[in-house]
Each structure stands twice: as structure tokens, then as C-alpha cells.
Design an enzyme around this catalytic site. Sequence first.
Site, PDB file in Angstrom:
ATOM      1  N   ASP A 128       0.879  -1.172   0.000  1.00 56.83           N
ATOM      2  CA  ASP A 128       0.000   0.000   0.000  1.00 56.83           C
ATOM      3  C   ASP A 128       0.914   1.218   0.000  1.00 56.83           C
ATOM      4  O   ASP A 128       2.091   1.110  -0.383  1.00 56.83           O
ATOM      5  CB  ASP A 128      -0.940  -0.016   1.215  1.00 56.83           C
ATOM      6  CG  ASP A 128      -2.255   0.711   0.955  1.00 56.83           C
ATOM      7  OD1 ASP A 128      -2.211   1.927   0.689  1.00 56.83           O
ATOM      8  OD2 ASP A 128      -3.322   0.071   1.031  1.00 56.83           O
ATOM      9  N   HIS A 129       0.404   2.361   0.408  1.00 55.54           N
ATOM     10  CA  HIS A 129       1.224   3.570   0.528  1.00 55.54           C
ATOM     11  C   HIS A 129       0.984   4.197   1.890  1.00 55.54           C
ATOM     12  O   HIS A 129       0.066   4.986   2.060  1.00 55.54           O
ATOM     13  CB  HIS A 129       0.874   4.566  -0.583  1.00 55.54           C
ATOM     14  CG  HIS A 129       1.226   4.091  -1.948  1.00 55.54           C
ATOM     15  ND1 HIS A 129       0.308   3.994  -2.969  1.00 55.54           N
ATOM     16  CD2 HIS A 129       2.408   3.652  -2.459  1.00 55.54           C
ATOM     17  CE1 HIS A 129       0.909   3.535  -4.053  1.00 55.54           C
ATOM     18  NE2 HIS A 129       2.179   3.316  -3.771  1.00 55.54           N
TER      19      HIS A 129
ATOM     20  N   GLN B 183      -5.030   3.489   1.356  1.00 55.35           N
ATOM     21  CA  GLN B 183      -6.046   2.609   0.751  1.00 55.35           C
ATOM     22  C   GLN B 183      -5.754   2.314  -0.720  1.00 55.35           C
ATOM     23  O   GLN B 183      -6.653   2.306  -1.559  1.00 55.35           O
ATOM     24  CB  GLN B 183      -7.453   3.222   0.894  1.00 55.35           C
ATOM     25  CG  GLN B 183      -7.768   3.820   2.250  1.00 55.35           C
ATOM     26  CD  GLN B 183      -7.683   2.820   3.394  1.00 55.35           C
ATOM     27  OE1 GLN B 183      -7.694   1.614   3.170  1.00 55.35           O
ATOM     28  NE2 GLN B 183      -7.604   3.314   4.609  1.00 55.35           N
ATOM     29  N   HIS B 184      -4.494   2.068  -1.032  1.00 52.60           N
ATOM     30  CA  HIS B 184      -4.086   1.682  -2.387  1.00 52.60           C
ATOM     31  C   HIS B 184      -3.622   0.232  -2.341  1.00 52.60           C
ATOM     32  O   HIS B 184      -2.425  -0.058  -2.337  1.00 52.60           O
ATOM     33  CB  HIS B 184      -2.963   2.592  -2.896  1.00 52.60           C
ATOM     34  CG  HIS B 184      -3.286   4.048  -2.848  1.00 52.60           C
ATOM     35  ND1 HIS B 184      -2.322   5.036  -2.773  1.00 52.60           N
ATOM     36  CD2 HIS B 184      -4.485   4.692  -2.855  1.00 52.60           C
ATOM     37  CE1 HIS B 184      -2.904   6.227  -2.739  1.00 52.60           C
ATOM     38  NE2 HIS B 184      -4.221   6.043  -2.780  1.00 52.60           N
ATOM     39  N   ILE B 185      -4.557  -0.699  -2.293  1.00 53.41           N
ATOM     40  CA  ILE B 185      -4.254  -2.117  -2.095  1.00 53.41           C
ATOM     41  C   ILE B 185      -3.540  -2.660  -3.333  1.00 53.41           C
ATOM     42  O   ILE B 185      -4.092  -2.670  -4.430  1.00 53.41           O
ATOM     43  CB  ILE B 185      -5.542  -2.913  -1.831  1.00 53.41           C
ATOM     44  CG1 ILE B 185      -6.331  -2.296  -0.673  1.00 53.41           C
ATOM     45  CG2 ILE B 185      -5.221  -4.374  -1.544  1.00 53.41           C
ATOM     46  CD1 ILE B 185      -7.768  -2.758  -0.606  1.00 53.41           C
TER      47      ILE B 185
END
Length: 547
Positions: A312-313, A467-469
Site C-alpha cells: 500500500d502507501h 487505501q491503495h491495495i
Amino acid sequence: MSAQQSADIVVIGAGIVGALAAQRLARQGASVLILEAGPRLDRAAIVTAFRNSPIKGNWMAPYPPSAWAPHPIYVPEDNGYLKQAGPYPYQAEYIRAVGGTTWHWAAQAWRLVPNDVRLKSLYGVGVDWPMSYEELDPWYQEAEELMGVAGADNTGSPRKHPFPMEPVAEPWAMRRVRERLASVYPVVANTVARNSRVYGMRPPCVGNNSCQPICPVNAQYLGINAVEAAEAAGVKVQPDAVVFRIEHDATGHIAAVHYYAPDKSEHRVTGKTFILAANGIESPKLLLLSASSKYKNGLANSSGAVGRHLMDHPSTSLTFYADEELWLGRGPQSPSSINTLRDGAFRSRHAAYRLDFTNISQVLNVTNDLIKEGVYGPEFAKQLRWRAARQINVKNVLEVLPNPDNRITLSSEKDAMGIPKPEAHYAIDDYTRQGAETSKADFAKIAELMGGTGLRYSADGNFANNQHITGTMSMGNDPKSSVVDGFGRTHDHENLFICSTGVMPTAATMNSTLTAVALALRTAEHILPAKKAAAAGTPGNREASLA
């Protein structure tokens, strides 16, 4: 079991990625059926729910999970759907509904930078992608034109053709940030799937400042726009279809998928080709759920890589008061950033990062702070005006390397449908932490250039989640270490493809949606090559067919 359904191509997941792949395939003459676990939502109802919600900072409030297709909720408390195995909590948010999580995204639609696909070769960390940046360029272009992407040319990501649209109008606050930082940092307009003019029969952005949780005027491209475009091309969408098993035959060929309706009646869907297009948590969950006597560790998992390399980030941030009134809150919530730290030789030692500025109105945050401080009466009004006008925030968007121990597995706990919940095993390593530490010098310099006072850094060791799966079903040339090949075909099953952010081998520093869409369009072309006179048209000639 009910009478079975059938289509040439069956897509699991009605998010932006699966829907745009489905649209492309339908335009080539295939019959396409999309199965979506969650319900169909109504934009007007979402807007109303947001306006009526007393907690405006909770972007999931307008999207309550359905009983049959739950998704993670953390406010006002954790609903326990995504189980946490630690050592660091991975509190991913996503929406299981027709249209997917882009119902409430910030619409950032970044490309990779070329060196992102050569991390191992250049810097000795991570892995290389099974393709070059140049191979991705035309697919990025097609994705940008389908979605309607606005952007500036100075982002660090080369391109052969111009953006479909010029950048969205720059808010006053971001203009002042750009002007005051110009001697040290180039501040650029974020690349976004948001209209700066009428495009695809949708209006331009009018600055509502509620991109998350919902754009009320449809200026921002959402997964539901992609679904509607797919339906216009002939795709059928079945909501409330909770796929719980992928069925294979004796040879390993995928024969069907099984889903539950909300009443738990079971349905079987057959097809020639299957595309798994859920996110990087729900997709590996389904592959693991589909274990059989032939594939004891789950489908597509001879490498043991399904669910692994979760990325993720993470972010840390600085909040401070500028020495002038900026009044954040007019225009998009995330309009500008600094991109010059996305790549460099330092990546052999620590994470790359972007620096992103918020433009979210500060009135609510300042109000809550003042109440906690016990400030009331005339002093409250005075402090509210002064702080809300000057408060500003900058965050980093940190790179995470693929680590097999960061993974999604099946929990022993089951949901209301009797399906095991996903469980996250997650840690933030020294590579990413060192990137966060390095970025503090940038935070301090930005504050200095803005005449900053009252500097408040996020607590050491605490990371927000963007929330960058990404990861969990990584692509690669070697079947022993990856799940799919460079075209998204699973190494173990010739007619099962994956279109998802989960196929990305590395996370880089950018939001993952645009890259996932570009890869999905490339996969769709591999499944069903376009004819010379493709209905989708050529780059620069697709706007008339957009929904």
C-alpha cells in the site's frame, strides 16, 4: 441449486477495472457477465446520506456494508471484517457494491515513472516488471481517454500523446503554495480522472470539495460510470452475487463459478473465459477459498504467492499554520503535489515518495481541536476563523517493497454467509520507515517557505493508510514466483485471468487505479484481440463513445 447462467466471459467484480475490461471485450462481440457481491447503489441516495451524516470526516458513512457482502468499517468502531494478524494494523477501506471503491476515491490517476518497473535491475531492491514502461504507454493513453483524465505535462511520467484534458482549475490555496515553494519545489497539478471541461457527457468540476465520499455532480469518473458504459456495450451485471468458489475440471481448466444470492441460494455460472477483477484482498481470498483436492493451496497458487506481497502507501504528515490566509476547501480535495522525489539513486537505500497537499476544508478539524482544548465563546469564534484560514497539511505517499510475509490469508472467523473473512498480516519495514524519516526535512522546509508556525508532525512510528491495495497476485515471467504472466493470465489455469491492482509487482509511489485499468485493457486485448476497425477507436478518438 438454481438453473445456471452462462456467458463467453465471466467477470468477478464490478469495479472500475473489471467494468472497463468488460466493456472492451463486449465491444469485440463477446457475451460478458459481471458478477458483483454487493448491491447496486443510487448516487442521489449516497449524496443525501452524506449530507445528512453528522460525521462528515467519515468517508465510509454513506456506504454501509450489506449483510451478505460485508466490507471493512472502522468508524465509529471496527466491524471486525478484515481481521488483523499484525504486527502493524492494515486497516484497508473498500466498498463491495456495483461500481466498487471508486465511488469515494480522490480520482488521482497517476502513471508510473519508467524506473518503477526496473527496481531490481537499477537499485537492487524489489522486483522488475515483466514489461517496459514503453509497452504500458498506449494502454495508459486508452485508460486516460476512457476515464477522462486531466493533467499537466511535468509529472515525471513521459507520454507520446497529450492528456485528454487540461488540469482542473487551481484553487487559490494551491496557487499560493506553488508560488511560495517555487524556489525549492515544483508544485504541480495532480493527474486526476476529473473533468476540467465537459467530457464524456459529464460536467466539469465545480469545486464542491466532497470528492470523498461522493462527487455530487458526476464530474469525477467513478466505477459506476464504467459499469454503465459496459452495460451500454451489452455487458450484463448481476449484483448481490457473492462468489464463493471457482470450479475447475480435471485438467485445471476453469469450468464455472458459484455464488450465493442474499437468501443464500446457490447459483452456478459457466463460461469460456473467467476474469477475477475484485481488489487485492477479495481476489486472493476467493482463490484461497477455491482450494480443492487437486489444488490444495488454492487456485493459481502453485507458486505459493497468492495473497503474498501485500503493499500500500503508508503516510506520515505535517500540519501547521501558514503566515497568510489560504482558506482550504474550495475545489478538489487533493489538487496538487510535489513529484520530484518519486525516483533516484536513493531508492537503493530508502523508499521514494510523493508529497501531497490537502485542500479539505479545515473548519471541522479546527472546531474539533478547539472543543478538545476547552475553548468556548468569543475566543472560540476568533480562534476558529484564524486557524481555519491558515491551517494546512502536507503528507508523504511512501513506497513499500514487496515482502512475502505481508499477506492476506483466510481467517478462522466467518461472515454471515459462512464465508471465511480475510486476514491481514502486515508490517512496515526499515526501507519505508527511512523514507518517512528522510521526508521530515522536506516537511520542515515547506513549513519554512510558508512561514509556518504551530508545527505538528504525525507521531513517530504512526502511519496513515492511503487505501491503495497492491500486490497479492503479482505478475511475472517465472511461474515459481508469480501468480499471473505479463498479460494477466494465471500460470496454472489457461482460461483464468486477473485484472486488479493485485497483479502489480511493485507499488511505486502513485495511486494504483490507472495502472490497474491500463493493465486490464491490455489483458482484454490479449483475451480477444481488437479488429482493425475496433469499436473503441484509436487514441484521441474515444470521447464520443464515453458514458
